[in-house]
Design an enzyme around this catalytic site. Structure first.
Site, PDB file in Angstrom:
ATOM      1  N   HIS A 131      -4.212 -11.100  13.096  1.00  0.00           N
ATOM      2  CA  HIS A 131      -5.517 -11.681  12.790  1.00  0.00           C
ATOM      3  C   HIS A 131      -6.556 -10.599  12.587  1.00  0.00           C
ATOM      4  O   HIS A 131      -7.396 -10.670  11.703  1.00  0.00           O
ATOM      5  CB  HIS A 131      -5.997 -12.565  13.943  1.00  0.00           C
ATOM      6  CG  HIS A 131      -5.228 -13.818  14.069  1.00  0.00           C
ATOM      7  ND1 HIS A 131      -4.648 -14.231  15.228  1.00  0.00           N
ATOM      8  CD2 HIS A 131      -4.931 -14.742  13.144  1.00  0.00           C
ATOM      9  CE1 HIS A 131      -4.027 -15.371  15.024  1.00  0.00           C
ATOM     10  NE2 HIS A 131      -4.183 -15.706  13.765  1.00  0.00           N
TER      11      HIS A 131
ATOM     12  N   GLU B 133      10.573   8.505  -2.351  1.00  0.00           N
ATOM     13  CA  GLU B 133      10.116   8.275  -0.979  1.00  0.00           C
ATOM     14  C   GLU B 133      11.127   8.776   0.043  1.00  0.00           C
ATOM     15  O   GLU B 133      10.838   8.804   1.230  1.00  0.00           O
ATOM     16  CB  GLU B 133       9.887   6.780  -0.737  1.00  0.00           C
ATOM     17  CG  GLU B 133       8.861   6.178  -1.657  1.00  0.00           C
ATOM     18  CD  GLU B 133       8.536   4.744  -1.295  1.00  0.00           C
ATOM     19  OE1 GLU B 133       7.463   4.520  -0.728  1.00  0.00           O
ATOM     20  OE2 GLU B 133       9.362   3.862  -1.572  1.00  0.00           O
TER      21      GLU B 133
ATOM     22  N   ASP C 263       5.905   7.562   2.841  1.00  0.00           N
ATOM     23  CA  ASP C 263       7.288   7.422   3.289  1.00  0.00           C
ATOM     24  C   ASP C 263       8.051   8.738   3.179  1.00  0.00           C
ATOM     25  O   ASP C 263       8.921   9.025   4.009  1.00  0.00           O
ATOM     26  CB  ASP C 263       7.995   6.320   2.489  1.00  0.00           C
ATOM     27  CG  ASP C 263       7.713   4.961   3.088  1.00  0.00           C
ATOM     28  OD1 ASP C 263       7.734   4.851   4.328  1.00  0.00           O
ATOM     29  OD2 ASP C 263       7.424   4.019   2.327  1.00  0.00           O
TER      30      ASP C 263
ATOM     31  N   CYS D 238       1.400   8.664  -5.400  1.00  0.00           N
ATOM     32  CA  CYS D 238       0.616   7.461  -5.104  1.00  0.00           C
ATOM     33  C   CYS D 238       0.507   7.209  -3.613  1.00  0.00           C
ATOM     34  O   CYS D 238      -0.029   6.198  -3.202  1.00  0.00           O
ATOM     35  CB  CYS D 238       1.209   6.247  -5.814  1.00  0.00           C
ATOM     36  SG  CYS D 238       2.889   5.881  -5.288  1.00  0.00           S
TER      37      CYS D 238
HETATM   38  C1  PEP Z   1       4.235   5.643   0.120  1.00  0.00           C
HETATM   39  O1  PEP Z   1       5.211   5.458   0.865  1.00  0.00           O
HETATM   40  O2  PEP Z   1       3.629   6.726   0.037  1.00  0.00           O
HETATM   41  C2  PEP Z   1       3.740   4.543  -0.699  1.00  0.00           C
HETATM   42  C3  PEP Z   1       2.828   4.728  -1.608  1.00  0.00           C
HETATM   43  O3  PEP Z   1       4.242   3.309  -0.426  1.00  0.00           O
HETATM   44  P1  PEP Z   1       3.778   2.408   0.825  1.00  0.00           P
HETATM   45  O4  PEP Z   1       2.657   3.116   1.525  1.00  0.00           O
HETATM   46  O5  PEP Z   1       3.352   1.106   0.258  1.00  0.00           O
HETATM   47  O6  PEP Z   1       5.020   2.340   1.617  1.00  0.00           O
HETATM   48 MG    MG Z   2       6.367   3.677   0.612  1.00  0.00          MG
END
Ligand code: PEP
Ligand code: MG
Length: 856
Positions: A488, A710, A734, A781
């Site tokens: 929540h 990742e 990751d 990203c």
């Molecule tokens: C990441 O692992 O850097 C990524 C962009 O994916 P998420 O944070 O959604 O796992």
């Molecule tokens: Mg990720």
């Protein structure tokens, strides 16, 4: 709509009964008028009695909007007044006088009228309303005192007067005229919202539920008992009903089950109830109910706590700890028999008052907050809670606060023992318990204090009613020790736009009034930061405008893209002039879905993200479910190590159709919009996985296909991956987690989960070089892309675009505009050669320090 007039000798009784009845229906769901009392005496005091003229006026008033009116009366002369009113009224809609018990009948009539019942049906519901009590008490009336003592929450399960029997399933069913077996079809089972629907649908009849084959039994009228049934997806439940209106009530309740309570009916096998995912089973919110642990260590100035950033933004303000919890009422005090009636009445009035407060707040709230407050309101209106507390007062002489404490705590313990979603209701039950006790004692409510100055609210966990109360106050950020991304706290913080960090171990040890710096993006809380750090954070949090073009000082173009999770983010990103979307986390569109979204629904969701980026690149990631983002409709199975389990692309091993449907939806959305759609898969470890993904995408009609890097495996195989994909995007969150073997949710290991770790940088460098050799793009990203100090290093590693939260675009653009590609290359070389994360930072800083660079 049928209107209801309540005729009572006492205005107070009439108003209180009305208040109670209105708790059972949505605001505005019923038309009720009270005609009570016989005016006031010379001193202005109310006179007990009834007034036929007032009753007639109430009928006429309702007749303007209603198709019929039901009149309920309390005692003797009230009936005479009501009969006379039929002669006096001016309107001609059908009116029925109900031979029904006043309070129960009013509740039943209001619920039935609110549900659209005809006059006959509403009258029948009212007339049969006493059956509920008769059914519950039955032969036990004679031994009420004994039963009451058995109702002590800590005693072996047994029936309290007016309460359920947990121990004797089937006892009532022998007396029941109707029974039926239904299956729990929604993914989340009977949690608060379904329980509230069942309570409403069964009002007016004696409906009981029993979890088969040998689970507990509960009255449908009792929200808290229904929760304790522990009925989960796939469980069979026996419904039994007795008395007038029983069959109709059974139909209504069964229909709710069939419909999955409006939450969808999971596509998972109904005979194999899904266990909550491991990450949910170990959800710390199960133990989130206690007050801040007084033994928690005081956090010293300068300390940086880490948790999970669940709502973005950076703010600095003094800490306010959630209002002190109530002290447990003394269990050794006994109320004298002569005073027990007063104690019982204190409980009843307090419960009504709390339900009323929550109802007023529900009316004022909207969206998620409204639904959550409404569930708490129903808990406070739960007749079983009051009945059990009353039994404790009468049979054992408990004080009113102590009785409520024991009953509320017992319910909470049962819910906690059930685990999963049920356990998430523990905070709600304890919140309502404490509110009723505070009302009885006439002390300040525990919860969010009011402050004139901005503050950061720190708590072990927040009850829904607390988080909902934040709307419009001076709270500028939330920090909790417990909770997860779908708690929540997280949901409401995001909807209120408050930066929030959850799962921040030790946070309640931060002394009140200490200034903290909360970073909802990175999930950090710095205690008593230096003036420079606060200033830097202020500067950092001030959004620097982005002109829509990322480039280095030497003119090299470096596209700066946005990370988005849905349409609203996409619009914000477009307004911030992001050059496109580098990561669309599609799972964020469907986090709370019990049923898989249909292809059409997906098309609509994806189009809404593509629309603001006409002519621009939008990189869509297929569902990254699993680990810390369990999606109920993917039928997550318990796993020992969810981060290493079936998540991301691996889900397609189990549910290939889910992936194919998503790709089909993406292709359709891409055809209907003019953004340039590229698709990538999360959590790829092998070249075969990448190849399979590319084939599926191409057969769905999607042209540009990539994968996320990742896992260390993917990074090391980058050259081979480039032979099958068009681009890659590095998920540094990751990649750091898996390279450093450090759970990214564990604040304690935050120093390891750092993209500046040379091992992580070297993998990024390897991917960058492979991309350069293949002549294919390499994006980043993960959160690292939004770090202005790291951005030049990433570019120097060979990264060709960066994707981040919209707020970070301007700052990263400024950092890149101050350096050349050669600067970046040298900074990357220095950082990659370092022996640790701090050394890497320092090495890059030394290379990049120059008067034009805003960072140094
Ligand atoms: C990441 O692992 O850097 C990524 C962009 O994916 P998420 O944070 O959604 O796992
Ligand atoms: Mg990720």
């Amino acid at each position: 709509m049928i209107g209801v007039v309540a005729v009572s000798h006492s205005a107070r009784l009439g108003e209180a009964a009305l208040e109670l009845a209105l708790q059972m229906v949505p605001s505005g769901g019923a038309q009720v008028r009270v005609a009570a009392g016989a005016g006031t005496d010379a001193d202005g005091s109310p006179v007990l009695g009834t007034d036929a003229v007032a009753v007639a006026a109430a009928i006429d008033e309702l007749a303007e909007d209603c198709d019929g009116v039901l009149v309920l009366m309390d005692l003797g002369s009230a009936v005479l007044s009501a009969e006379l009113a039929l002669e006096l009224r001016a309107s001609d809609v059908p009116v029925r006088l109900a031979p029904a018990p006043f309070v129960e009948g009013l509740l039943a009539a209001v619920v039935s009228a609110s549900a659209g019942g005809e006059l006959d049906a509403v009258a029948a519901e009212a007339a049969g309303a006493l059956a509920a009590k008769t059914g519950q008490l039955g032969d036990d009336l004679a031994s009420a005192a004994d039963a009451a003592s058995a109702a002590a929450p800590d005693a072996a399960p047994g029936p309290a007067p007016g309460a359920d029997s947990d121990a004797a399933p089937g006892a009532d069913s022998r007396r029941s005229a109707f029974s039926r077996t239904v299956r729990v079809r929604n993914a989340l089972g009977i949690h608060a919202r379904p329980a509230a629907l069942i309570a409403e649908a069964s009002a007016g009849a004696v409906v009981r539920l029993r979890r088969l084959p040998d689970g507990p039994e509960a009255s449908a009228a009792s929200l808290s008992r229904l929760l304790v049934l522990g009925a989960r997806h796939g469980d069979e439940v026996e419904l039994t009903a007795d008395g007038p209106g029983a069959e109709a009530a059974l139909d209504r309740v069964a229909a709710l089950f069939d419909d999955g309570f409006g939450e969808g009916t999971s596509c998972a096998s109904a005979s194999e109830p899904a266990e909550p995912p491991a990450s949910t089973r170990s959800d710390p919110s199960v133990s989130a109910t206690s007050a801040p642990d007084p033994s928690s260590t005081t956090v010293a100035p300068g300390a940086v706590l880490r948790g999970r950033g669940v709502s973005p933004g950076v703010v600095s303000a003094p800490v306010v700890l959630l209002g002190a919890p109530l002290v447990e009422p003394d269990g050794a005090v006994t109320v004298a028999p002569a005073d027990r009636a007063a104690a019982v009445s204190a409980i009843e009035w307090a419960a009504v008052a709390v339900a009323d407060q929550l109802r007023r707040r529900t009316d004022a709230a909207s969206g998620e907050s409204r639904a959550i407050l409404d569930a708490s309101r129903l808990l406070a209106s739960d007749p079983e809670l009051v009945a059990e507390a009353t039994a404790l007062v009468q049979a054992k002489g408990r004080t009113a606060p102590r009785a409520v404490w024991e009953v509320g705590s017992a319910h909470a313990r049962k819910l906690a023992a059930l685990g999963g979603r049920m356990a998430e209701r523990v905070a709600d039950v304890l919140d309502v318990r404490d509110r009723i006790i505070a009302e009885i004692l006439d002390v300040d409510l525990p919860g969010v204090p009011e402050r004139d100055e901005p503050f950061v609210l720190v708590a072990r966990d927040l009850a829904p009613a607390d988080t909902a109360a934040l709307d419009g106050g001076n709270c500028v950020a939330l920090v909790t020790e417990d909770g997860g991304p779908t708690s929540h706290t997280a949901i409401i913080a995001r909807s209120l736009g408050l930066p929030a960090v959850v799962a921040a171990a030790g946070a309640t040890g931060i002394p009140a009034d200490s200034v903290v710096l909360v970073d909802g993006d990175r999930g950090t809380i710095e205690v008593e930061p230096s003036a420079e750090v606060v200033e830097a954070a202020r500067a950092a949090s001030a959004v620097i405008a982005f002109d829509g073009r990322g480039a280095l000082a030497d003119g090299e173009v470096l596209p700066l893209l946005a990370n988005v999770g849905g349409a609203a983010d996409a619009e914000t990103a477009a307004a911030a002039r992001a050059e496109g979307v580098g990561l669309f986390r599609t799972e964020f569109c469907f986090l709370d879905r019990a049923d898989a979204p249909s292809v059409d629904e997906q098309v609509a969701a994806y189009r809404a993200v593509l629309r603001p980026f006409a002519g621009c690149r939008v990189v869509v990631r297929t569902l990254d479910a699993g680990s810390d983002k369990p999606l109920p409709f993917t039928d997550p199975q318990p796993e020992e190590n969810p981060a290493l389990g079936v998540r991301g692309l691996r889900l397609a091993r189990r549910s290939p159709q889910l992936l194919d449907d998503q790709l089909r939806a993406l292709a359709a959305a891409a055809r209907q919009e003019s953004a340039h759609v590229e698709v990538m898969a999360p959590m790829v470890a092998t070249v075969a996985e990448a190849r399979g993904f590319v084939e599926r995408c191409r057969s769905a009609g999607l042209e540009r296909v990539g994968v996320m890097i990742e896992t260390p495996s993917a990074a090391l195989l980058a050259a081979e991956l480039f032979a099958v994909v068009d681009f890659v995007s590095i998920g540094t969150n990751d990649l750091a987690q898996y390279t450093m073997a450090a759970d990214r949710l564990l604040g304690e290991l935050g120093d390891l989960n750092d993209p500046w770790q040379p091992a992580v940088l070297r993998l990024i460098h390897a991917v960058g070089q492979a991309g350069r050799a293949a002549g294919k793009p390499v994006g980043v990203c993960g959160e690292a892309a939004g770090d202005p100090a790291l951005a030049p290093v990433l570019v120097g590693c060979g990264v060709t675009s960066l994707s981040m939260s919209s707020r970070g675009l301007g700052r990263v653009a400024a950092a890149l505009a101050a350096v050349t590609h050669e600067d970046c290359r040298r900074a990357a070389e220095a950082a990659c050669s370092a022996s640790g994360a701090e050394e890497a930072r320092a090495a890059a800083r030394r290379v990049l320090a120059n008067p034009e660079n805003p960072l140094y």
